[in-house]
Motif scaffolding. Structure first.
Motif, PDB file in Angstrom:
ATOM      1  N   ASP A  32       0.871  -1.165   0.000  1.00  0.00           N
ATOM      2  CA  ASP A  32       0.000   0.000   0.000  1.00  0.00           C
ATOM      3  C   ASP A  32       0.923   1.235   0.000  1.00  0.00           C
ATOM      4  OD1 ASP A  32      -2.374   1.595   0.508  1.00  0.00           O
ATOM      5  OD2 ASP A  32      -1.622   1.787   2.552  1.00  0.00           O
ATOM      6  N   ASP A  34      -0.255   5.104   0.704  1.00  0.00           N
ATOM      7  CA  ASP A  34      -0.586   6.152   1.681  1.00  0.00           C
ATOM      8  C   ASP A  34      -0.621   5.627   3.110  1.00  0.00           C
ATOM      9  OD1 ASP A  34      -0.975   8.450  -0.080  1.00  0.00           O
ATOM     10  OD2 ASP A  34      -2.597   7.248  -0.913  1.00  0.00           O
ATOM     11  N   ASN A  35       0.182   6.234   3.936  1.00  0.00           N
ATOM     12  CA  ASN A  35       0.320   5.886   5.349  1.00  0.00           C
ATOM     13  C   ASN A  35       1.008   4.550   5.599  1.00  0.00           C
ATOM     14  OD1 ASN A  35      -0.108   7.755   7.302  1.00  0.00           O
ATOM     15  ND2 ASN A  35      -2.325   7.672   7.150  1.00  0.00           N
ATOM     16  N   THR A  36       1.484   3.905   4.517  1.00  0.00           N
ATOM     17  CA  THR A  36       2.285   2.682   4.664  1.00  0.00           C
ATOM     18  C   THR A  36       3.733   2.993   4.282  1.00  0.00           C
ATOM     19  OG1 THR A  36       0.422   1.217   4.255  1.00  0.00           O
ATOM     20  CG2 THR A  36       2.613   0.328   3.800  1.00  0.00           C
ATOM     21  N   ASP A 116      -1.828  -0.257   6.023  1.00  0.00           N
ATOM     22  CA  ASP A 116      -2.165   0.332   7.325  1.00  0.00           C
ATOM     23  C   ASP A 116      -3.650   0.265   7.653  1.00  0.00           C
ATOM     24  OD1 ASP A 116      -2.404   2.406   5.159  1.00  0.00           O
ATOM     25  OD2 ASP A 116      -3.346   3.486   6.808  1.00  0.00           O
ATOM     26  N   GLN A 117      -4.469  -0.221   6.709  1.00  0.00           N
ATOM     27  CA  GLN A 117      -5.909  -0.202   6.973  1.00  0.00           C
ATOM     28  C   GLN A 117      -6.513  -1.606   7.005  1.00  0.00           C
ATOM     29  OE1 GLN A 117      -8.653   2.725   5.483  1.00  0.00           O
ATOM     30  NE2 GLN A 117      -6.989   3.703   4.373  1.00  0.00           N
ATOM     31  N   ASP A 121      -6.713  -2.931   3.199  1.00  0.00           N
ATOM     32  CA  ASP A 121      -5.501  -3.732   2.978  1.00  0.00           C
ATOM     33  C   ASP A 121      -5.614  -5.157   3.536  1.00  0.00           C
ATOM     34  OD1 ASP A 121      -4.089  -1.440   1.885  1.00  0.00           O
ATOM     35  OD2 ASP A 121      -4.046  -0.681   3.934  1.00  0.00           O
TER      36      ASP A 121
HETATM   37 MG   LIG Z   1      -3.018   3.250   3.344  1.00  0.00          MG
END
Ligand SMILES: [Mg+2]
Length: 169
Positions: A32, A34-36, A116-117, A121
């Motif tokens: 992933d 974004d935010n990963t 991260d989700q 994910d």
């Molecule tokens: Mg993410």
């Protein structure tokens, strides 16, 4: 509940080690963005992530990016890293995971999804029948639509940690 549980979890993607992947029998990672690998919509990855990506590739771990974000966000990011990618991935639908594993020439069981989700994910990886590694987000999103999701994730993480605790005991 099991559909929402990752195979394992680490603080950040760069905490994923080669022995860990070896023990999981994993030879490729579906990442992933974004935010990963960086904060939401940030154009470049974190410096420690860059080093980690190099180490993984040097050890022969195959990598591909799978993001639900739009192509205009995903493509320039992927080009910077020189990695194959799929944008508009429609996670948690399993199709993108299957295509990504096939693109790396790997069986689903030899591929792990990293994200991260839980509701995109991790759920998607479980639906596709592949191992998954949950990471903590780089930054909690300032968007309202994420609030309920992050709240529910906390509840699930709580029961996931209890289950892990029982397994260790
Ligand atoms: Mg993410």
């Amino acid at each position: 509940m099991a559909l929402f549980f990752p195979t394992t979890s680490v603080p950040k993607a760069y905490d994923i080690t080669l022995p860990m992947l070896g023990a999981m029998g994993v030879q490729g990672l579906i990442l992933d963005i974004d935010n990963t690998l960086t904060t939401h919509d940030h154009p470049t990855p974190d410096e420690r992530i860059l080093t980690w990506l190099d180490q993984m590739q040097a050890a022969g771990i195959r990598l591909i990016l799978l993001s639900n974000n739009r192509p205009s966000r995903v493509e320039p990011f992927a080009k910077k890293l020189g990695l194959a990618f799929e944008a508009d991935g429609k996670k948690p639908l399993p199709g993108g995971y299957r295509r990504a594993a096939a693109a790396m020439g790997l069986d689903l069981r030899r591929t792990a999804a990293v994200g991260d989700q839980i509701f995109t994910d991790i759920l998607g990886a479980n639906l596709a029948g592949m191992p998954s590694i949950l990471v903590e987000p780089f930054q909690i999103e300032p968007f309202f639509r994420f609030r309920l999701k992050r709240f529910l994730e906390k509840k699930i993480l709580c029961s996931y940690r209890k289950k892990k605790g029982r397994e260790k005991a």
